[in-house]
Design a protein around this motif. Structure first.
Motif, PDB file in Angstrom:
ATOM      1  N   ASP A  51      26.507  93.298  12.953  1.00 25.58           N
ATOM      2  CA  ASP A  51      25.873  91.759  13.171  1.00 25.58           C
ATOM      3  C   ASP A  51      24.864  92.061  12.249  1.00 25.58           C
ATOM      4  O   ASP A  51      23.248  92.456  13.305  1.00 25.58           O
ATOM      5  CB  ASP A  51      26.229  91.645  14.697  1.00 25.58           C
ATOM      6  CG  ASP A  51      24.879  89.700  14.637  1.00 25.58           C
ATOM      7  OD1 ASP A  51      24.805  89.546  13.085  1.00 25.58           O
ATOM      8  OD2 ASP A  51      25.126  89.569  15.308  1.00 25.58           O
ATOM      9  N   SER A  53      22.820  89.538  11.958  1.00 23.91           N
ATOM     10  CA  SER A  53      21.307  89.025  12.153  1.00 23.91           C
ATOM     11  C   SER A  53      20.334  89.736  13.921  1.00 23.91           C
ATOM     12  O   SER A  53      19.633  89.542  14.081  1.00 23.91           O
ATOM     13  CB  SER A  53      21.992  87.901  13.151  1.00 23.91           C
ATOM     14  OG  SER A  53      22.740  88.025  13.753  1.00 23.91           O
ATOM     15  N   LYS A  54      21.397  91.107  13.768  1.00 20.44           N
ATOM     16  CA  LYS A  54      20.458  92.074  14.715  1.00 20.44           C
ATOM     17  C   LYS A  54      19.588  92.915  13.343  1.00 20.44           C
ATOM     18  O   LYS A  54      19.798  93.832  12.400  1.00 20.44           O
ATOM     19  CB  LYS A  54      21.338  93.442  15.376  1.00 20.44           C
ATOM     20  CG  LYS A  54      22.234  92.038  16.260  1.00 20.44           C
ATOM     21  CD  LYS A  54      22.260  93.112  17.458  1.00 20.44           C
ATOM     22  CE  LYS A  54      24.054  91.787  18.877  1.00 20.44           C
ATOM     23  NZ  LYS A  54      22.971  91.236  19.028  1.00 20.44           N
ATOM     24  N   PRO A  55      18.457  93.052  13.929  1.00 20.30           N
ATOM     25  CA  PRO A  55      17.168  93.886  13.117  1.00 20.30           C
ATOM     26  C   PRO A  55      17.836  95.049  12.913  1.00 20.30           C
ATOM     27  O   PRO A  55      17.425  95.651  11.817  1.00 20.30           O
ATOM     28  CB  PRO A  55      16.129  93.787  14.700  1.00 20.30           C
ATOM     29  CG  PRO A  55      16.286  92.609  14.949  1.00 20.30           C
ATOM     30  CD  PRO A  55      17.522  91.901  15.800  1.00 20.30           C
ATOM     31  N   TYR A  56      18.275  95.896  14.114  1.00 13.40           N
ATOM     32  CA  TYR A  56      18.997  97.031  14.420  1.00 13.40           C
ATOM     33  C   TYR A  56      19.713  97.446  12.735  1.00 13.40           C
ATOM     34  O   TYR A  56      20.116  98.630  12.320  1.00 13.40           O
ATOM     35  CB  TYR A  56      19.244  97.911  15.372  1.00 13.40           C
ATOM     36  CG  TYR A  56      20.490  97.341  15.848  1.00 13.40           C
ATOM     37  CD1 TYR A  56      19.939  96.400  16.757  1.00 13.40           C
ATOM     38  CD2 TYR A  56      21.499  98.051  15.673  1.00 13.40           C
ATOM     39  CE1 TYR A  56      21.421  96.590  17.222  1.00 13.40           C
ATOM     40  CE2 TYR A  56      22.641  98.078  15.939  1.00 13.40           C
ATOM     41  CZ  TYR A  56      23.066  96.721  16.862  1.00 13.40           C
ATOM     42  OH  TYR A  56      24.133  96.439  17.781  1.00 13.40           O
ATOM     43  N   LYS A  75      28.241  80.615   9.410  1.00 13.49           N
ATOM     44  CA  LYS A  75      27.704  79.829  10.174  1.00 13.49           C
ATOM     45  C   LYS A  75      26.374  80.274  10.565  1.00 13.49           C
ATOM     46  O   LYS A  75      25.870  80.455   9.560  1.00 13.49           O
ATOM     47  CB  LYS A  75      27.568  80.507  11.453  1.00 13.49           C
ATOM     48  CG  LYS A  75      28.458  80.358  12.611  1.00 13.49           C
ATOM     49  CD  LYS A  75      28.767  81.353  14.451  1.00 13.49           C
ATOM     50  CE  LYS A  75      27.378  80.462  14.775  1.00 13.49           C
ATOM     51  NZ  LYS A  75      27.273  80.995  16.484  1.00 13.49           N
ATOM     52  N   ASP A  76      25.623  78.543   9.900  1.00 14.10           N
ATOM     53  CA  ASP A  76      24.446  78.450   9.454  1.00 14.10           C
ATOM     54  C   ASP A  76      23.247  79.244  10.115  1.00 14.10           C
ATOM     55  O   ASP A  76      22.596  79.112   9.671  1.00 14.10           O
ATOM     56  CB  ASP A  76      24.288  76.639   9.592  1.00 14.10           C
ATOM     57  CG  ASP A  76      25.420  76.037   8.533  1.00 14.10           C
ATOM     58  OD1 ASP A  76      25.966  76.704   7.681  1.00 14.10           O
ATOM     59  OD2 ASP A  76      25.219  75.007   8.278  1.00 14.10           O
ATOM     60  N   ALA A  77      23.431  78.986  11.690  1.00 12.05           N
ATOM     61  CA  ALA A  77      22.362  79.392  12.479  1.00 12.05           C
ATOM     62  C   ALA A  77      22.088  80.994  11.968  1.00 12.05           C
ATOM     63  O   ALA A  77      20.807  81.386  12.125  1.00 12.05           O
ATOM     64  CB  ALA A  77      23.167  79.398  13.546  1.00 12.05           C
ATOM     65  N   ASP A  78      23.475  81.778  12.356  1.00 15.63           N
ATOM     66  CA  ASP A  78      23.767  83.036  11.917  1.00 15.63           C
ATOM     67  C   ASP A  78      22.395  83.172  10.339  1.00 15.63           C
ATOM     68  O   ASP A  78      21.315  83.867  10.688  1.00 15.63           O
ATOM     69  CB  ASP A  78      24.214  83.708  11.378  1.00 15.63           C
ATOM     70  CG  ASP A  78      25.587  83.683  12.931  1.00 15.63           C
ATOM     71  OD1 ASP A  78      25.020  83.497  13.842  1.00 15.63           O
ATOM     72  OD2 ASP A  78      26.248  84.267  13.084  1.00 15.63           O
ATOM     73  N   LEU A  80      20.074  81.097   9.729  1.00 13.04           N
ATOM     74  CA  LEU A  80      18.761  81.234   9.258  1.00 13.04           C
ATOM     75  C   LEU A  80      18.276  82.053   9.752  1.00 13.04           C
ATOM     76  O   LEU A  80      17.131  83.125   9.840  1.00 13.04           O
ATOM     77  CB  LEU A  80      18.867  79.984  10.285  1.00 13.04           C
ATOM     78  CG  LEU A  80      17.402  79.436  10.829  1.00 13.04           C
ATOM     79  CD1 LEU A  80      16.519  78.888   9.792  1.00 13.04           C
ATOM     80  CD2 LEU A  80      17.776  78.391  11.757  1.00 13.04           C
ATOM     81  N   VAL A  81      18.769  82.603  11.073  1.00 15.68           N
ATOM     82  CA  VAL A  81      18.350  83.705  11.558  1.00 15.68           C
ATOM     83  C   VAL A  81      17.683  84.909  10.583  1.00 15.68           C
ATOM     84  O   VAL A  81      17.079  85.303  10.740  1.00 15.68           O
ATOM     85  CB  VAL A  81      18.895  84.786  13.141  1.00 15.68           C
ATOM     86  CG1 VAL A  81      18.109  85.545  13.681  1.00 15.68           C
ATOM     87  CG2 VAL A  81      19.053  83.208  14.242  1.00 15.68           C
ATOM     88  N   GLN A  84      15.159  84.060   8.254  1.00 10.37           N
ATOM     89  CA  GLN A  84      13.685  84.142   8.937  1.00 10.37           C
ATOM     90  C   GLN A  84      13.056  85.947   9.408  1.00 10.37           C
ATOM     91  O   GLN A  84      12.129  86.347   9.469  1.00 10.37           O
ATOM     92  CB  GLN A  84      14.124  83.416  10.176  1.00 10.37           C
ATOM     93  CG  GLN A  84      13.677  82.176  10.102  1.00 10.37           C
ATOM     94  CD  GLN A  84      13.221  81.144  11.033  1.00 10.37           C
ATOM     95  OE1 GLN A  84      14.672  81.261  12.176  1.00 10.37           O
ATOM     96  NE2 GLN A  84      13.941  80.162  10.913  1.00 10.37           N
ATOM     97  N   LEU A  85      14.188  86.165  10.214  1.00 12.41           N
ATOM     98  CA  LEU A  85      14.076  87.991  10.296  1.00 12.41           C
ATOM     99  C   LEU A  85      13.196  88.410   9.155  1.00 12.41           C
ATOM    100  O   LEU A  85      12.381  89.555   9.515  1.00 12.41           O
ATOM    101  CB  LEU A  85      15.551  88.994  11.131  1.00 12.41           C
ATOM    102  CG  LEU A  85      15.486  87.962  12.589  1.00 12.41           C
ATOM    103  CD1 LEU A  85      16.536  88.846  12.397  1.00 12.41           C
ATOM    104  CD2 LEU A  85      14.530  88.693  13.076  1.00 12.41           C
ATOM    105  N   VAL A  89       9.891  89.957   9.592  1.00 18.51           N
ATOM    106  CA  VAL A  89       9.275  90.755  10.434  1.00 18.51           C
ATOM    107  C   VAL A  89       9.802  92.088   9.632  1.00 18.51           C
ATOM    108  O   VAL A  89       8.733  92.881   9.827  1.00 18.51           O
ATOM    109  CB  VAL A  89      10.939  91.352  11.554  1.00 18.51           C
ATOM    110  CG1 VAL A  89      10.486  92.615  11.800  1.00 18.51           C
ATOM    111  CG2 VAL A  89      10.583  90.217  12.469  1.00 18.51           C
TER     112      VAL A  89
END
Lengths: 222, 145
Positions: A51, A53-56, A75-78, A80-81, A84-85, A89
Motif C-alpha cells: 500500500d 500510502s503507508k510510510p514504510y 482512490k482520490d483519498a489515497d 492525496l495522502v 502529502q506524505l 515527510v
C-alpha cells in the motif's frame, strides 16, 4: 531524475515505459501482487508490493532520494495522502496525481497539491470542443482551461488565406504561436503570409476563441 | 447564528464508531447528519436515533455541502479507511473552516499529514495500549509472574 510511481494499471505501465526510454530512474509501487509480478517482468525497474500510502512502503521504494512522486491509484483519498506524505515527510519536491472526481482538482490545490490531472475533466473538454467546432483539428486546454491551444488548417476559401498576420489584425489576447507548413514549422512575425494548407497553432483565452475562429474561417455558423 | 455550542454535527462514515457517536449525540438533542456511501451501514444506528442519513461519498465536496457542512460546528471523520478520514478532515478544516474537526486514525505513522490542519485525532491503537497498561497496573504484575 528519480521518480516513484504508485498504483494505476495501464497508466503506470505506459508511463513507466515512456520514462525508462527517457533514461529516468523509476521505482514502482503497486498493491496487487500479480500486477507487481507483471510490472517487474516487463520493466527494468524495482517494484515494491504494498500500500503506497503507508510510510514504510514508501521508504522501501527509497522515497527519500526521489525527485518526483506520481500517484495514480483509483482512490482520490489515497492519492492525496501519498502526495502529502511524500512532500511533508520525505521532502519530495514535486508531486503529481490523477483524480477520478473532477471536483477534486480544486480541492487538492487548496490542500497543497498543485499538479492534479483529472482525465474526466480533460477528455470532456476536448470532446465538447471538437464536437462543437469542426474546423478545429486539435485542442488542448492549459491551466484548467484558462488558456486553450487549438490547431486550425487554413483552406483556400478562408478570408485569411494569402494575407499577412499584420493585415488580418488579430485580437490582442490571441496569438498565432506557430505555423506548420508541410514539414517546416515557422514562428510567425507580422509580415508572415498565410497560405492554403497551413496549420495555425493558436493560443488564446477560451472567451475569444469563437471570435478567432470567425476571423479565420470567415463565417459565424459555428 | 449559532443556537448553542456544537449543535450541528456531521458524522462521515457509519462505522461502529461513527454510528455510536451519532446515536449518542442525537440522544443528547443535537442535530446530527450521518453520511455513508453504503445505505446498509445505517442499520448500526440505535433505534432512537433521530438525525438524518445521507447516502453519499463523504469526500465529495458537493455532497458535504448538501449535508450542510457550511453551518456545521463539528465534523467527525469516522470511516474505516485512514486515507478517507484524512481527506474528509482536511476538507472540513481547510476548505469549509469547520470550527472543530475530529478524525480517527489507525496508522500513527500518518499523523504528520495532519500538521498545519486544525484537527483533533483519535488513535484507536494508542488508546488500546493505554487501556492495556491500565489493566496490567490494576491487577499488578504478580498475576503475570
Amino acid at each position: 531524475m528519480n521518480i516513484v510511481m504508485v498504483g494505476g494499471r495501464k497508466k503506470i505501465d505506459f508511463l513507466a515505459k515512456s520514462l525508462l526510454e527517457k533514461k529516468h530512474h523509476i521505482t514502482l509501487i503497486h498493491d496487487d501482487e500479480n500486477y507487481c509480478k507483471y510490472l517487474s517482468r516487463t520493466h527494468n525497474a524495482p517494484v515494491v508490493f504494498g500500500d503506497g500510502s503507508k510510510p514504510y512502503i514508501l521508504e522501501d521504494a527509497n522515497i527519500g532520494g526521489a525527485d518526483v512522486i506520481i500517484a495514480l491509484t483509483p482512490k482520490d483519498a489515497d492519492n492525496l495522502v501519498i502526495c502529502q506524505l511524500a512532500k511533508k515527510v520525505y521532502g519530495v519536491k514535486r508531486a503529481f496525481t490523477t483524480v477520478s472526481n473532477p471536483k477534486n482538482v480544486e480541492v487538492f490545490k487548496k490542500l497543497g497539491i498543485n499538479s492534479v490531472i483529472s482525465a474526466t475533466y480533460i477528455v470532456a473538454g476536448i470532446i465538447e470542443q471538437m464536437a462543437a467546432i469542426n474546423e478545429i483539428e486539435n485542442f488542448i486546454s492549459i491551466e484548467q482551461g484558462k488558456i486553450v491551444m487549438m490547431e486550425i488548417v487554413v483552406r483556400e476559401n478562408y478570408p485569411v488565406c494569402g494575407k499577412t498576420l499584420a493585415e488580418i489584425g488579430f485580437p490582442e489576447q490571441g496569438i498565432v504561436g506557430c505555423i506548420i507548413r508541410g514539414v517546416n514549422s515557422i514562428i510567425p512575425r507580422g509580415k508572415t503570409r498565410i497560405q492554403a494548407d497551413d496549420k495555425l497553432i493558436i493560443l488564446s483565452p477560451p472567451k475569444i476563441q469563437r471570435e478567432l475562429i470567425e476571423l479565420i474561417v470567415g463565417r459565424d455558423d459555428i | 447564528m449559532k443556537k448553542k455550542d456544537c449543535s450541528y454535527i456531521i458524522v462521515a462514515g457509519c462505522s461502529r464508531f461513527g454510528a455510536n457517536i451519532a446515536s449518542m449525540l442525537s440522544s443528547q438533542g443535537k442535530d446530527v447528519v450521518v453520511v455513508d456511501s453504503n445505505s446498509s451501514s445505517f442499520r448500526k444506528l440505535s433505534p432512537d436515533y433521530s438525525g438524518f442519513n445521507i447516502v453519499a461519498d463523504a469526500t465529495d465536496i458537493d455532497e458535504l455541502t448538501r449535508a450542510g457542512i457550511e453551518k456545521a460546528d463539528l465534523v467527525v471523520a469516522a470511516t474505516n479507511d485512514d486515507n478517507t478520514n484524512i481527506m474528509i478532515a482536511q476538507i472540513a478544516s481547510k476548505i469549509f473552516n469547520v470550527p472543530k474537526v475530529v478524525s480517527r486514525l489507525y496508522d500513527t505513522e500518518k499523523e504528520i499529514v495532519y500538521q498545519d490542519f486544525n484537527t483533533q485525532i483519535i488513535y484507536p491503537s494508542k488508546l488500546s495500549i493505554c487501556e492495556f497498561e491500565k489493566l496490567i497496573s490494576h491487577t499488578g504484575t504478580e498475576g503475570l509472574k
